[in-house]
Design a protein around this motif. Structure first.
Motif, PDB file in Angstrom:
ATOM      1  N   VAL A  49       7.768   2.749   7.165  1.00 10.71           N
ATOM      2  CA  VAL A  49       7.689   3.692   5.888  1.00 10.71           C
ATOM      3  C   VAL A  49       6.583   3.071   5.136  1.00 10.71           C
ATOM      4  O   VAL A  49       5.603   4.063   4.762  1.00 10.71           O
ATOM      5  CB  VAL A  49       9.093   4.054   5.291  1.00 10.71           C
ATOM      6  N   MET A  50       6.812   1.938   4.678  1.00  4.30           N
ATOM      7  CA  MET A  50       5.615   1.238   3.752  1.00  4.30           C
ATOM      8  C   MET A  50       4.290   1.489   4.380  1.00  4.30           C
ATOM      9  O   MET A  50       3.556   1.793   3.545  1.00  4.30           O
ATOM     10  CB  MET A  50       6.171   0.199   3.416  1.00  4.30           C
ATOM     11  N   ARG A  51       4.194   1.133   5.804  1.00  7.86           N
ATOM     12  CA  ARG A  51       2.820   1.371   6.316  1.00  7.86           C
ATOM     13  C   ARG A  51       2.397   2.880   6.267  1.00  7.86           C
ATOM     14  O   ARG A  51       1.286   2.956   5.965  1.00  7.86           O
ATOM     15  CB  ARG A  51       2.905   0.832   7.813  1.00  7.86           C
ATOM     16  N   ALA A  52       3.137   3.621   6.438  1.00  2.00           N
ATOM     17  CA  ALA A  52       2.784   5.185   6.368  1.00  2.00           C
ATOM     18  C   ALA A  52       2.511   5.473   4.998  1.00  2.00           C
ATOM     19  O   ALA A  52       1.450   6.070   4.810  1.00  2.00           O
ATOM     20  CB  ALA A  52       4.082   5.954   6.983  1.00  2.00           C
ATOM     21  N   ASN A  53       3.175   5.103   4.054  1.00  2.00           N
ATOM     22  CA  ASN A  53       3.078   5.499   2.656  1.00  2.00           C
ATOM     23  C   ASN A  53       1.419   4.530   2.153  1.00  2.00           C
ATOM     24  O   ASN A  53       0.762   5.177   1.534  1.00  2.00           O
ATOM     25  CB  ASN A  53       3.944   4.819   1.743  1.00  2.00           C
ATOM     26  N   LEU A  54       1.588   3.741   2.584  1.00  3.31           N
ATOM     27  CA  LEU A  54      -0.028   2.696   2.257  1.00  3.31           C
ATOM     28  C   LEU A  54      -1.234   3.517   2.972  1.00  3.31           C
ATOM     29  O   LEU A  54      -2.254   3.650   2.468  1.00  3.31           O
ATOM     30  CB  LEU A  54       0.116   1.424   2.712  1.00  3.31           C
ATOM     31  N   ALA A  55      -0.810   4.149   4.166  1.00  6.29           N
ATOM     32  CA  ALA A  55      -2.074   4.927   4.639  1.00  6.29           C
ATOM     33  C   ALA A  55      -2.322   6.248   3.784  1.00  6.29           C
ATOM     34  O   ALA A  55      -3.341   6.679   4.173  1.00  6.29           O
ATOM     35  CB  ALA A  55      -1.435   5.269   6.103  1.00  6.29           C
ATOM     36  N   LYS A  56      -1.574   6.610   3.032  1.00  2.00           N
ATOM     37  CA  LYS A  56      -1.909   7.660   2.046  1.00  2.00           C
ATOM     38  C   LYS A  56      -2.961   7.332   1.196  1.00  2.00           C
ATOM     39  O   LYS A  56      -3.484   8.035   0.615  1.00  2.00           O
ATOM     40  CB  LYS A  56      -0.700   8.177   1.315  1.00  2.00           C
ATOM     41  N   LEU A  57      -3.228   6.076   0.996  1.00  2.00           N
ATOM     42  CA  LEU A  57      -4.205   5.574  -0.070  1.00  2.00           C
ATOM     43  C   LEU A  57      -5.464   5.457   0.584  1.00  2.00           C
ATOM     44  O   LEU A  57      -6.109   4.259   0.817  1.00  2.00           O
ATOM     45  CB  LEU A  57      -3.830   4.088  -0.649  1.00  2.00           C
ATOM     46  N   THR A  58      -5.939   6.594   0.803  1.00  2.00           N
ATOM     47  CA  THR A  58      -7.517   6.676   1.444  1.00  2.00           C
ATOM     48  C   THR A  58      -8.470   6.710   0.240  1.00  2.00           C
ATOM     49  O   THR A  58      -8.053   7.200  -0.869  1.00  2.00           O
ATOM     50  CB  THR A  58      -7.562   7.656   2.563  1.00  2.00           C
ATOM     51  N   GLU A  59      -9.670   6.653   0.478  1.00  2.00           N
ATOM     52  CA  GLU A  59     -10.594   7.194  -0.334  1.00  2.00           C
ATOM     53  C   GLU A  59     -10.628   8.541  -0.840  1.00  2.00           C
ATOM     54  O   GLU A  59     -10.454   9.325   0.374  1.00  2.00           O
ATOM     55  CB  GLU A  59     -12.162   6.747   0.083  1.00  2.00           C
ATOM     56  N   GLY A  60     -10.546   8.849  -1.953  1.00  2.00           N
ATOM     57  CA  GLY A  60     -10.398  10.223  -2.234  1.00  2.00           C
ATOM     58  C   GLY A  60      -8.962  10.862  -2.282  1.00  2.00           C
ATOM     59  O   GLY A  60      -8.658  12.244  -2.155  1.00  2.00           O
ATOM     60  N   ALA A  61      -8.044   9.716  -2.355  1.00  2.00           N
ATOM     61  CA  ALA A  61      -6.606  10.137  -2.402  1.00  2.00           C
ATOM     62  C   ALA A  61      -6.296  11.154  -3.483  1.00  2.00           C
ATOM     63  O   ALA A  61      -7.068  11.239  -4.642  1.00  2.00           O
ATOM     64  CB  ALA A  61      -5.865   9.005  -2.571  1.00  2.00           C
ATOM     65  N   ARG A  62      -5.253  12.035  -3.308  1.00  3.02           N
ATOM     66  CA  ARG A  62      -5.023  13.076  -4.184  1.00  3.02           C
ATOM     67  C   ARG A  62      -3.575  13.140  -4.780  1.00  3.02           C
ATOM     68  O   ARG A  62      -2.911  12.628  -3.814  1.00  3.02           O
ATOM     69  CB  ARG A  62      -5.287  14.632  -3.375  1.00  3.02           C
ATOM     70  N   PHE A  63      -3.588  13.328  -5.965  1.00  2.00           N
ATOM     71  CA  PHE A  63      -2.076  13.488  -6.549  1.00  2.00           C
ATOM     72  C   PHE A  63      -1.579  14.678  -6.964  1.00  2.00           C
ATOM     73  O   PHE A  63      -2.544  15.547  -7.468  1.00  2.00           O
ATOM     74  CB  PHE A  63      -2.090  12.404  -7.632  1.00  2.00           C
ATOM     75  N   ARG A  64      -0.484  14.993  -6.765  1.00  2.00           N
ATOM     76  CA  ARG A  64       0.125  16.357  -7.282  1.00  2.00           C
ATOM     77  C   ARG A  64       0.091  16.342  -8.821  1.00  2.00           C
ATOM     78  O   ARG A  64      -0.110  15.175  -9.448  1.00  2.00           O
ATOM     79  CB  ARG A  64       1.375  16.570  -6.836  1.00  2.00           C
ATOM     80  N   VAL A  65       0.188  17.321  -9.472  1.00  2.00           N
ATOM     81  CA  VAL A  65       0.230  17.473 -10.781  1.00  2.00           C
ATOM     82  C   VAL A  65       1.475  16.481 -11.331  1.00  2.00           C
ATOM     83  O   VAL A  65       1.193  15.896 -12.449  1.00  2.00           O
ATOM     84  CB  VAL A  65       0.619  19.062 -11.320  1.00  2.00           C
ATOM     85  N   ASP A  66       2.378  16.370 -10.622  1.00  2.00           N
ATOM     86  CA  ASP A  66       3.610  15.473 -11.183  1.00  2.00           C
ATOM     87  C   ASP A  66       3.329  13.940 -10.982  1.00  2.00           C
ATOM     88  O   ASP A  66       4.244  13.177 -11.315  1.00  2.00           O
ATOM     89  CB  ASP A  66       4.982  15.806 -10.931  1.00  2.00           C
ATOM     90  N   GLY A  67       2.158  13.527 -10.136  1.00  2.00           N
ATOM     91  CA  GLY A  67       2.149  12.018  -9.863  1.00  2.00           C
ATOM     92  C   GLY A  67       2.206  11.856  -8.687  1.00  2.00           C
ATOM     93  O   GLY A  67       1.982  10.739  -8.185  1.00  2.00           O
ATOM     94  N   LYS A  68       3.038  12.462  -7.791  1.00  2.00           N
ATOM     95  CA  LYS A  68       3.052  12.131  -6.380  1.00  2.00           C
ATOM     96  C   LYS A  68       1.920  12.093  -5.421  1.00  2.00           C
ATOM     97  O   LYS A  68       1.191  13.089  -5.427  1.00  2.00           O
ATOM     98  CB  LYS A  68       4.080  13.130  -5.824  1.00  2.00           C
ATOM     99  N   LEU A  69       1.692  10.926  -4.899  1.00  3.26           N
ATOM    100  CA  LEU A  69       0.572  10.950  -3.871  1.00  3.26           C
ATOM    101  C   LEU A  69       0.610  11.874  -2.701  1.00  3.26           C
ATOM    102  O   LEU A  69       1.838  11.981  -1.935  1.00  3.26           O
ATOM    103  CB  LEU A  69       0.660   9.544  -3.275  1.00  3.26           C
TER     104      LEU A  69
END
Length: 167
Positions: free
Chosen positions: A125-145
């Motif tokens: 799960v941590m590896r998958a979560n870290l994979a969200k941190l790409t260049e241009g990562a986007r966040f929702r209004v509430d701060g969730k990646l």
């Protein structure tokens, strides 16, 4: 690349998994040898109770669990409005810490009861979560990646199969 903080969390999870199994032996709770659901009603109630208490400590609001709302709610903000009932006190960091520890205790106890070695699941799960941190990562209004378009969820089933699950 895994940070020192993430490495610390990983070691903590391994230690907590071992302690949860030891606690299960001493309290005569079910200890699964292979992944399968055990004591579902008890485990669900314990997790929801501790999560609710932690949410109350974080916000000072009394929270009500309404699982039927989750299927209908799209955004976190809308979901929160459906659960908060009334503010009865201010946030309490001591109770937050206690609640987080209790959530871990009941979650890890559930993993032990269900025969799940949670450490490799947590790592996936941590590896998958870290994979969200790409260049241009986007966040929702509430701060969730947000998940990038090419993001793939962890293959939890594969991890469980290595532990003897036959699903």
């Amino acid at each position: 690349m895994i940070s020192d903080a993430q490495n610390s969390v990983w070691h903590f999870m391994c230690q907590m998994n071992a302690l949860a199994e030891e606690r299960g032996v001493t309290t005569r709770q079910a200890i699964g040898k292979t992944p399968t659901i055990r004591d579902a009603d008890l485990r669900a109630a314990l997790i929801m109770e501790e999560a609710r208490e932690t949410a109350e400590a974080l916000t000072g609001y009394v929270w009500e669990v309404r699982s039927h709302l989750l299927a209908r709610v799209r955004g976190v903000t809308d979901a929160l409005e459906g659960f908060r009932l009334a503010r009865v006190r201010g946030p309490d960091i001591v109770e937050v810490a206690d609640g987080l520890a209790d959530v871990l205790v009941v979650s890890l106890g559930t993993a032990v009861a269900c025969g799940i070695d949670l450490s490799p699941v947590f790592a996936a799960v941590m590896r998958a979560n870290l994979a969200k941190l790409t260049e241009g990562a986007r966040f929702r209004v509430d701060g969730k990646l947000e998940k990038p378009p090419d993001w793939k969820p962890p293959d939890i089933a594969a991890v469980l199969r290595t532990q003897g699950w036959e699903g």
